[in-house]
Write an enzyme that holds these catalytic residues in place. Structure first.
Site, PDB file in Angstrom:
ATOM      1  N   HIS A 191      -3.776   6.870   2.161  1.00  0.00           N
ATOM      2  CA  HIS A 191      -4.158   5.612   1.647  1.00  0.00           C
ATOM      3  C   HIS A 191      -5.399   5.206   2.367  1.00  0.00           C
ATOM      4  O   HIS A 191      -5.846   5.357   3.466  1.00  0.00           O
ATOM      5  CB  HIS A 191      -2.733   4.457   1.922  1.00  0.00           C
ATOM      6  CG  HIS A 191      -3.403   3.071   1.727  1.00  0.00           C
ATOM      7  ND1 HIS A 191      -4.039   2.754   0.659  1.00  0.00           N
ATOM      8  CD2 HIS A 191      -3.454   2.154   2.449  1.00  0.00           C
ATOM      9  CE1 HIS A 191      -4.341   1.375   0.691  1.00  0.00           C
ATOM     10  NE2 HIS A 191      -3.912   1.005   2.116  1.00  0.00           N
ATOM     11  N   ASN A 224     -10.114  -0.829  -0.407  1.00  0.00           N
ATOM     12  CA  ASN A 224      -8.514  -0.634  -0.268  1.00  0.00           C
ATOM     13  C   ASN A 224      -7.983  -1.157  -1.962  1.00  0.00           C
ATOM     14  O   ASN A 224      -8.097  -2.270  -2.114  1.00  0.00           O
ATOM     15  CB  ASN A 224      -8.111  -1.526   0.869  1.00  0.00           C
ATOM     16  CG  ASN A 224      -6.766  -1.420   1.195  1.00  0.00           C
ATOM     17  OD1 ASN A 224      -6.038  -1.052  -0.056  1.00  0.00           O
ATOM     18  ND2 ASN A 224      -6.190  -1.815   2.170  1.00  0.00           N
ATOM     19  N   CYS A 249       0.728  -1.260  -0.083  1.00  0.00           N
ATOM     20  CA  CYS A 249      -0.130  -0.129   0.132  1.00  0.00           C
ATOM     21  C   CYS A 249       0.912   1.462  -0.042  1.00  0.00           C
ATOM     22  O   CYS A 249       0.403   2.107  -0.385  1.00  0.00           O
ATOM     23  CB  CYS A 249      -0.852   0.058   1.084  1.00  0.00           C
ATOM     24  SG  CYS A 249      -1.730  -1.428   1.261  1.00  0.00           S
TER      25      CYS A 249
END
Ligand code: UT7
Length: 337
Positions: A264, A294, A123
């Site tokens: 994020h 996500n 990520c």
């Protein structure tokens, strides 16, 4: 605002000259997931803020998503693919074991001048990538760099595991960084970190050299993403707060100087807890996790692109990009947009 320091003592700045994103059309809603595993729209929404995610079909690969996002970023920058000198694709769901996803993007764009590679920092991949491209530009080596975050996480999702399958989605985002000599705009400071101790909290173990495809797996689940969400939840909040505060201190800025925090998108509750500790008002925090879930390395550049296209940030605004993910890895870029 104070005049932020220039760590490189360089006459150059790496300016975001263009941005773009590409999202697969197909949508998977919470209600549809509730028909696949023992979950509910109510549980997913209250625990994560996610309402739906976009998922690739079997013909849409990571390089395809990355290329489409890159085309938009290059067009936005008023450049041609032939102007690009380096391509970095941040991804943990690459096109193949090798060659790199970036090679396929270079080919599809006909970016003949560019050398290219993939970056696996989960990520945090996109903020890591910006930091790397920034060094090449501020050193004077390159004028135009393309940094992409692209993922097809739903291809390594165990659709029977309710603790992970509700979280992830597919997509890509990209920026063109351009060398500038005329002022303060651009990436002001990047800070990147890692801690391999908690690698087991977030991983996908097969197939690599430890678990090669030539050997039978002791546990067939190893081909899927495994996450211990609770284990990283508090750590994510702590690292985001710590990293943003470090950036501000290092650059002689205060939270009031910041126009927008683009985090994020891992969980709306994590982001909300972090921004509460940072004393940032809601209007200075960009959230789009409700729409995409996500998307790992793609999440920050997709959010940046949407935030800019919605007019929420404009030229000259100070923004912070921050990410946290598997590795563990985390980092932030503070940018005069
Ligand atoms: O980008 C970095 C990667 N992302 C992450 O690392 C995610 C970070 N962590 C999180 O976002 C959260 O920890 C989750 C959303 C993954 C989980 O939320 P939580 O509030 O930490 O829930 P939990 O794991 O503590 O589970 C609470 C309960 C458990 O039941 P019991 O043991 O209390 O009876 C789970 O079995 O919720 C249950 N549960 C579910 N229930 C309905 C877990 N997943 C689900 C589900 N639907 N999908």
């Amino acid at each position: 605002m104070n005049n932020p320091i220039n760590d490189f003592h360089s006459p150059y700045r790496a300016v975001i000259a263009g941005h773009g994103s590409y999202i697969p059309e197909k949508i998977l809603t919470n209600e549809e997931l509730a028909e696949m595993v023992d979950t509910s729209d109510e549980w997913i929404t209250t625990r994560t803020g996610i309402k739906k995610r976009h998922i690739t079909n079997e013909n849409e690969s990571t390089a395809f998503l990355a290329t489409e996002a890159a085309k938009k970023a290059i067009e936005c920058a008023n450049l041609n693919a032939q102007d690009i000198e380096i391509i970095i694709v941040a991804t943990i769901t690459p096109e193949m074991v090798f060659p790199s996803t970036a090679s396929f993007v270079q080919l599809a764009l006909k970016a003949e001048k560019a050398w290219c590679f993939d970056l696996a920092a989960a990520c945090s991949g996109f903020v890591y990538g910006l930091s790397i491209a920034q060094q090449f530009i501020q050193s004077g080596r390159f004028k135009n760099a393309l940094v992409i975050g692209a993922e097809t996480l739903t291809k390594i999702t165990d659709w029977k595991d309710r603790s992970s399958c509700i979280l992830f989605g597919d997509g890509a985002g990209a920026v063109v960084l351009k060398r500038s000599e005329d002022g303060k705009r651009g990436i002001i400071y990047s800070t990147m970190h890692a801690d391999g101790n908690s690698w087991e909290a977030l991983n996908c173990q097969a197939y690599g050299s430890r678990y090669p495809s030539s050997k039978k797996l002791d546990d067939p689940q190893k081909i899927y993403m495994q996450i211990k969400g609770r284990e990283v939840y508090q750590q994510a909040i702590r690292r985001i707060v710590e990293t943003v505060n470090h950036c501000l201190d290092h650059c002689g800025l205060t939270i009031d100087d910041i126009k927008m925090l683009i985090s994020h998108q891992m969980n709306a509750r994590i982001i909300e807890s972090a921004v509460k500790r940072l004393n940032l008002p809601d209007e200075k925090v960009f959230l789009n996790i409700n729409e995409y879930g996500n998307t790992s390395a793609a999440s920050v550049p997709i959010a940046l692109d949407e935030c800019a296209r919605q007019g929420k940030i404009k030229r000259g605004d100070l923004i912070i990009l921050v990410a946290f993910g598997a590795g563990l890895t985390w980092g932030a870029n503070i940018i005069e947009f």
